[in-house]
Motif scaffolding. Sequence first.
Motif, mmCIF file in Angstrom:
data_model
loop_
_atom_site.group_PDB
_atom_site.id
_atom_site.type_symbol
_atom_site.label_atom_id
_atom_site.label_comp_id
_atom_site.label_asym_id
_atom_site.label_seq_id
_atom_site.Cartn_x
_atom_site.Cartn_y
_atom_site.Cartn_z
ATOM 1 N N LEU A 96 0.826 -1.214 0.000
ATOM 2 C CA LEU A 96 0.000 0.000 0.000
ATOM 3 C C LEU A 96 0.857 1.260 0.000
ATOM 4 N N VAL A 97 1.947 1.237 0.772
ATOM 5 C CA VAL A 97 2.817 2.420 0.820
ATOM 6 C C VAL A 97 3.576 2.567 -0.506
ATOM 7 N N LEU A 98 3.996 1.434 -1.053
ATOM 8 C CA LEU A 98 4.701 1.472 -2.339
ATOM 9 C C LEU A 98 3.792 2.040 -3.439
ATOM 10 N N ARG A 99 2.546 1.556 -3.459
ATOM 11 C CA ARG A 99 1.582 2.079 -4.446
ATOM 12 C C ARG A 99 1.468 3.589 -4.334
ATOM 13 N N ALA A 100 1.322 4.068 -3.112
ATOM 14 C CA ALA A 100 1.120 5.503 -2.911
ATOM 15 C C ALA A 100 2.379 6.280 -3.287
ATOM 16 N N LYS A 101 3.535 5.798 -2.785
ATOM 17 C CA LYS A 101 4.772 6.556 -3.013
ATOM 18 C C LYS A 101 5.173 6.575 -4.482
ATOM 19 N N LEU A 102 4.953 5.478 -5.176
ATOM 20 C CA LEU A 102 5.339 5.417 -6.592
ATOM 21 C C LEU A 102 4.189 5.829 -7.517
ATOM 22 N N ASP A 103 3.069 6.195 -6.929
ATOM 23 C CA ASP A 103 1.881 6.587 -7.691
ATOM 24 C C ASP A 103 1.495 5.524 -8.726
ATOM 25 N N LEU A 104 1.384 4.296 -8.242
ATOM 26 C CA LEU A 104 0.997 3.173 -9.120
ATOM 27 C C LEU A 104 -0.530 3.160 -9.185
ATOM 28 N N GLY A 275 2.175 2.915 -12.854
ATOM 29 C CA GLY A 275 2.059 4.359 -12.869
ATOM 30 C C GLY A 275 2.432 4.807 -14.271
ATOM 31 N N ASP A 276 2.698 6.079 -14.450
ATOM 32 C CA ASP A 276 3.064 6.511 -15.794
ATOM 33 C C ASP A 276 4.426 5.983 -16.221
ATOM 34 N N THR A 277 5.322 5.773 -15.255
ATOM 35 C CA THR A 277 6.664 5.284 -15.632
ATOM 36 C C THR A 277 7.116 4.053 -14.856
ATOM 37 N N ARG A 278 6.352 3.648 -13.831
ATOM 38 C CA ARG A 278 6.820 2.540 -12.992
ATOM 39 C C ARG A 278 5.878 1.348 -13.007
ATOM 40 N N GLY A 279 6.452 0.165 -12.808
ATOM 41 C CA GLY A 279 5.653 -1.049 -12.814
ATOM 42 C C GLY A 279 5.999 -1.981 -11.664
ATOM 43 N N TYR A 280 4.962 -2.500 -11.039
ATOM 44 C CA TYR A 280 5.088 -3.385 -9.869
ATOM 45 C C TYR A 280 4.213 -4.606 -10.162
ATOM 46 N N PHE A 281 4.769 -5.803 -9.996
ATOM 47 C CA PHE A 281 4.083 -7.003 -10.471
ATOM 48 C C PHE A 281 3.999 -8.057 -9.371
ATOM 49 N N GLN A 282 2.801 -8.570 -9.172
ATOM 50 C CA GLN A 282 2.587 -9.601 -8.152
ATOM 51 C C GLN A 282 1.297 -10.345 -8.474
ATOM 52 N N ALA A 283 1.155 -11.540 -7.907
ATOM 53 C CA ALA A 283 -0.094 -12.277 -8.094
ATOM 54 C C ALA A 283 -1.210 -11.578 -7.325
ATOM 55 N N ALA A 284 -2.460 -11.887 -7.694
ATOM 56 C CA ALA A 284 -3.597 -11.260 -7.006
ATOM 57 C C ALA A 284 -3.809 -11.870 -5.618
ATOM 58 N N HIS A 285 -3.221 -13.029 -5.371
ATOM 59 C CA HIS A 285 -3.465 -13.689 -4.078
ATOM 60 C C HIS A 285 -2.604 -13.086 -2.969
ATOM 61 N N GLY A 286 -2.899 -13.484 -1.749
ATOM 62 C CA GLY A 286 -2.132 -13.007 -0.604
ATOM 63 C C GLY A 286 -1.058 -14.002 -0.203
ATOM 64 N N SER A 287 -0.638 -13.925 1.060
ATOM 65 C CA SER A 287 0.517 -14.705 1.510
ATOM 66 C C SER A 287 0.142 -16.120 1.957
ATOM 67 N N ALA A 288 -1.137 -16.432 2.018
ATOM 68 C CA ALA A 288 -1.633 -17.779 2.355
ATOM 69 C C ALA A 288 -0.810 -18.483 3.428
ATOM 70 N N PRO A 289 -0.719 -17.910 4.619
ATOM 71 C CA PRO A 289 0.130 -18.502 5.669
ATOM 72 C C PRO A 289 -0.257 -19.940 6.027
ATOM 73 N N ASP A 290 -1.509 -20.301 5.782
ATOM 74 C CA ASP A 290 -1.953 -21.667 6.123
ATOM 75 C C ASP A 290 -1.227 -22.744 5.326
ATOM 76 N N ILE A 291 -0.748 -22.395 4.127
ATOM 77 C CA ILE A 291 -0.030 -23.421 3.340
ATOM 78 C C ILE A 291 1.441 -23.050 3.122
ATOM 79 N N ALA A 292 1.895 -22.007 3.795
ATOM 80 C CA ALA A 292 3.288 -21.575 3.592
ATOM 81 C C ALA A 292 4.272 -22.644 4.039
ATOM 82 N N GLY A 293 5.364 -22.739 3.301
ATOM 83 C CA GLY A 293 6.442 -23.647 3.679
ATOM 84 C C GLY A 293 6.191 -25.104 3.319
#
Length: 365
Positions: A96-104, A275-293
């Motif tokens: 959320l902070v990255l989105r705001a700071k980089l204006d994504l 944003g106009d010049t920056r790109g940030y890429f990730q899956a739509a899912h979250g961290s799924a701690p229940d199946i992590a590791g």
Amino acid sequence: MQSDRKYDIAVIYGDGIGPEVCAATVEVLKAATGAKQPLNFIEYPGGAGAYLKTGKALPDETYAGCLNADAILHGAAGLPNAVYADGTEVGMDFGLVLRAKLDLYANIRYSKLYPGTTSHLRYAKPGDIDYVVLRENVEGLYASRGGGVVLRDVAATDTLVVTREGTERIARMAFELARKRNGAPADGKRRVTVCDKANVLRSYAFFRKVCAGVAKEYPDVEVEYTYVDALSAFLVTRPSHYDVIVAENMFGDIISDLAAATVGGLGISPTAELGDTRGYFQAAHGSAPDIAGQGIANPLGTILSGVLMLEWLSEKHGDAYLAQVAGKIRNVIEKLLADGAVLTRDLGGTATTKEVTNAICSALK
Ligand code: IPM
Ligand code: MG
């Protein structure tokens, strides 16, 4: 000429299954680019784990690395027990902070039903669903994060922010996107659906009005206005009608998960945040701690986000080689899904993260 260019990719592995799906993606991107290796991966900490160690979900060094990079690749952030006193999760302050700071400001989520993936919608066949949810990513209700008021433990408020400038740019992107696409599967019409709740709140009525203003510049694209509650039903009952949907931040968050469920789930849904010049890429899912590791997470959402990253870099820098690599990975994944031999649990199979990754890498060779 451009094809010998190198790109710095800031990689943030993050929390939960983040490190597993992100490592899989880096491996696939390396395998796909063979001897050339145009991508230079630079790892940075971020997320709830980083917060617990350093007091910041987005450490300064990570932010600086993201600023300097050509693109940012992320696993996932968030741990359910890492929360602030107000109950909100600390890990969210990475993205959320990255989105705001980089204006994504644009969150782009493609929902396409691939052959071999079963939709949770009984009647949907491959080809029937192919639309984009374009979510305004820096204002709306989530703009208020950290700024809400909790009053004497009896009431709490957050504020929905809609600006003309923020709405115009996301609306314009929606129409531009529609121009580049082939229209809705049902009727081939290029269509932008504005998702709001204009009948109830002024902020949404304003969002609609500003979108209508932008629509006038695009007479070749059909525009329609649909309330978010009705739209949620329509995405289930007539998904083929949709082409590009533009929505306020929170509504876009919600309907993009709904959309993912209709095309095989969050496990295969990628995201580009631009944003106009920056790109940030990730899956739509979250961290799924229940199946992590456990090594069973589906890496396809993140790998396909890596493909979106290649396509975005290719377009930005006029680098045809990266588009070619992206196409290669996309084809391999489509074939893998169609064959149905190596699917993770969420897609009805038994394959591990490693098996899926290996299958993609060996098909790329
Ligand atoms: C998403 C996620 C994020 C969001 C969270 C992790 C902050 O749900 O990308 O959709 O709400 O935007
Ligand atoms: Mg979400």
